[in-house]
Design a protein around this motif. Structure first.
Motif, mmCIF file in Angstrom:
data_model
loop_
_atom_site.group_PDB
_atom_site.id
_atom_site.type_symbol
_atom_site.label_atom_id
_atom_site.label_comp_id
_atom_site.label_asym_id
_atom_site.label_seq_id
_atom_site.Cartn_x
_atom_site.Cartn_y
_atom_site.Cartn_z
ATOM 1 N N LEU A 16 6.954 0.165 1.528
ATOM 2 C CA LEU A 16 7.627 -0.708 0.572
ATOM 3 C C LEU A 16 6.978 -2.086 0.513
ATOM 4 O O LEU A 16 6.839 -2.674 -0.550
ATOM 5 N N GLN A 17 6.585 -2.601 1.666
ATOM 6 C CA GLN A 17 6.024 -3.945 1.724
ATOM 7 C C GLN A 17 4.551 -3.987 1.345
ATOM 8 O O GLN A 17 4.114 -4.878 0.637
ATOM 9 N N LEU A 18 3.782 -3.055 1.884
ATOM 10 C CA LEU A 18 2.325 -3.114 1.762
ATOM 11 C C LEU A 18 1.734 -2.064 0.828
ATOM 12 O O LEU A 18 0.578 -2.162 0.455
ATOM 13 N N GLY A 19 2.515 -1.047 0.518
ATOM 14 C CA GLY A 19 2.011 0.033 -0.315
ATOM 15 C C GLY A 19 1.043 0.950 0.412
ATOM 16 O O GLY A 19 0.305 1.694 -0.213
ATOM 17 N N GLU A 20 1.035 0.879 1.731
ATOM 18 C CA GLU A 20 0.143 1.731 2.509
ATOM 19 C C GLU A 20 0.732 1.965 3.891
ATOM 20 O O GLU A 20 1.636 1.274 4.320
ATOM 21 N N VAL A 21 0.173 2.958 4.553
ATOM 22 C CA VAL A 21 0.601 3.282 5.908
ATOM 23 C C VAL A 21 -0.411 2.692 6.874
ATOM 24 O O VAL A 21 -1.609 2.877 6.728
ATOM 25 N N LEU A 22 0.082 1.967 7.852
ATOM 26 C CA LEU A 22 -0.767 1.412 8.888
ATOM 27 C C LEU A 22 -0.682 2.305 10.110
ATOM 28 O O LEU A 22 0.210 3.136 10.230
ATOM 29 N N VAL A 28 10.000 -0.949 19.422
ATOM 30 C CA VAL A 28 10.755 -1.187 20.644
ATOM 31 C C VAL A 28 11.695 -2.343 20.357
ATOM 32 O O VAL A 28 11.275 -3.382 19.868
ATOM 33 N N GLY A 29 12.967 -2.171 20.629
ATOM 34 C CA GLY A 29 13.929 -3.235 20.353
ATOM 35 C C GLY A 29 14.375 -3.180 18.916
ATOM 36 O O GLY A 29 15.021 -2.247 18.490
ATOM 37 N N PHE A 30 13.996 -4.196 18.130
ATOM 38 C CA PHE A 30 14.388 -4.207 16.735
ATOM 39 C C PHE A 30 13.291 -4.843 15.902
ATOM 40 O O PHE A 30 12.387 -5.493 16.410
ATOM 41 N N ASP A 31 13.390 -4.641 14.597
ATOM 42 C CA ASP A 31 12.408 -5.147 13.654
ATOM 43 C C ASP A 31 13.177 -5.653 12.444
ATOM 44 O O ASP A 31 14.078 -4.975 11.956
ATOM 45 N N VAL A 32 12.858 -6.837 11.985
ATOM 46 C CA VAL A 32 13.503 -7.415 10.814
ATOM 47 C C VAL A 32 12.449 -7.583 9.735
ATOM 48 O O VAL A 32 11.392 -8.167 9.980
ATOM 49 N N GLU A 33 12.708 -7.056 8.563
ATOM 50 C CA GLU A 33 11.742 -7.110 7.474
ATOM 51 C C GLU A 33 12.442 -7.534 6.182
ATOM 52 O O GLU A 33 13.546 -7.083 5.898
ATOM 53 N N VAL A 34 11.777 -8.387 5.403
ATOM 54 C CA VAL A 34 12.229 -8.696 4.057
ATOM 55 C C VAL A 34 11.455 -7.773 3.128
ATOM 56 O O VAL A 34 10.227 -7.715 3.177
ATOM 57 N N VAL A 35 12.179 -7.027 2.317
ATOM 58 C CA VAL A 35 11.567 -6.051 1.434
ATOM 59 C C VAL A 35 11.846 -6.445 -0.006
ATOM 60 O O VAL A 35 12.997 -6.719 -0.371
ATOM 61 N N GLU A 36 10.797 -6.493 -0.790
ATOM 62 C CA GLU A 36 10.928 -6.750 -2.221
ATOM 63 C C GLU A 36 10.858 -5.404 -2.915
ATOM 64 O O GLU A 36 9.931 -4.626 -2.681
ATOM 65 N N TYR A 37 11.844 -5.138 -3.756
ATOM 66 C CA TYR A 37 11.838 -3.896 -4.504
ATOM 67 C C TYR A 37 12.443 -4.140 -5.872
ATOM 68 O O TYR A 37 13.564 -4.646 -5.978
ATOM 69 N N ASP A 38 11.691 -3.773 -6.895
ATOM 70 C CA ASP A 38 12.112 -3.972 -8.263
ATOM 71 C C ASP A 38 12.419 -5.463 -8.438
ATOM 72 O O ASP A 38 11.591 -6.294 -8.142
ATOM 73 N N LYS A 39 13.619 -5.802 -8.865
ATOM 74 C CA LYS A 39 14.008 -7.207 -9.016
ATOM 75 C C LYS A 39 14.829 -7.682 -7.842
ATOM 76 O O LYS A 39 15.434 -8.744 -7.892
ATOM 77 N N PHE A 40 14.866 -6.899 -6.801
ATOM 78 C CA PHE A 40 15.728 -7.188 -5.667
ATOM 79 C C PHE A 40 14.908 -7.547 -4.438
ATOM 80 O O PHE A 40 13.785 -7.097 -4.248
ATOM 81 N N SER A 41 15.518 -8.347 -3.614
ATOM 82 C CA SER A 41 14.957 -8.675 -2.314
ATOM 83 C C SER A 41 16.055 -8.374 -1.312
ATOM 84 O O SER A 41 17.189 -8.785 -1.499
ATOM 85 N N PHE A 42 15.720 -7.599 -0.301
ATOM 86 C CA PHE A 42 16.741 -7.332 0.699
ATOM 87 C C PHE A 42 16.168 -7.432 2.088
ATOM 88 O O PHE A 42 14.971 -7.297 2.306
ATOM 89 N N LEU A 43 17.059 -7.729 2.992
ATOM 90 C CA LEU A 43 16.698 -7.864 4.391
ATOM 91 C C LEU A 43 17.002 -6.546 5.073
ATOM 92 O O LEU A 43 18.113 -6.042 4.986
#
Length: 157
Positions: A16-22, A28-43
């Motif tokens: 969703l963020q990069l358009g590719e697989v790394l 481990v633990g947790f991960d917080v990401e801001v994702v832009e999708y369409d006209k929306f931004s969600f955490l």
């Protein structure tokens, strides 16, 4: 966004963020990401599922407006465990009435459970809420956008 360890959550987020697989290592633990999708931004808060992390899940529920539950549809034992985790999750008052999107990931694998089988194993027909199972393959990617479109059409604006 919640799911068992190894279900593909980080891969979904990177697509969703990069358009590719790394090259990925397990979260481990947790991960917080801001994702832009369409006209929306969600955490997106990805909280690891090892048992010592599960009590932390509750802290993120009050801000939620929808649930994305990612499963490895190619792992029969994981599907049974996912049912258990999902039942626990949906008992929380803070999530009452929130729409549930199940991303049935790893559909590219030959033994992946169908949408019908996932629906049966997770016992979704018994839920008193909107739900939808979207077949996905996070590494290709396919299905992710369709699932998010469904969720965005069913969360409060």
């Amino acid at each position: 966004m919640i799911g068992l360890h190894g279900s593909g959550i980080t891969t979904v987020l990177h697509n969703l963020q990069l358009g590719e697989v790394l090259t990925l290592t397990p979260t481990v633990g947790f991960d917080v990401e801001v994702v832009e999708y369409d006209k929306f931004s969600f955490l997106s808060w990805y909280i690891g599922t090892p048992s010592k992390m599960m009590p932390l899940w509750r802290h993120y529920y009050p801000e939620a407006v929808g649930i994305i539950f990612v499963i490895d549809s190619n792992d029969p034992k994981g599907l049974v465990e996912s049912r258990s985790r999902l039942k626990e999750l949906l008992k929380c008052d803070e999530l009452a009435g929130h729409p549930l999107l199940v991303l049935a990931n790893k559909q590219d694998l030959p033994q992946a459970a169908s949408v019908e089988k996932v629906t049966d194993i997770l016992q979704l027909r018994h839920l008193d809420r909107l739900w939808f199972v979207q077949p996905t393959c996070a590494i290709k990617p396919f299905g992710i956008q369709e699932g998010l479109d469904w969720l965005l059409n069913h969360v409060p604006k």
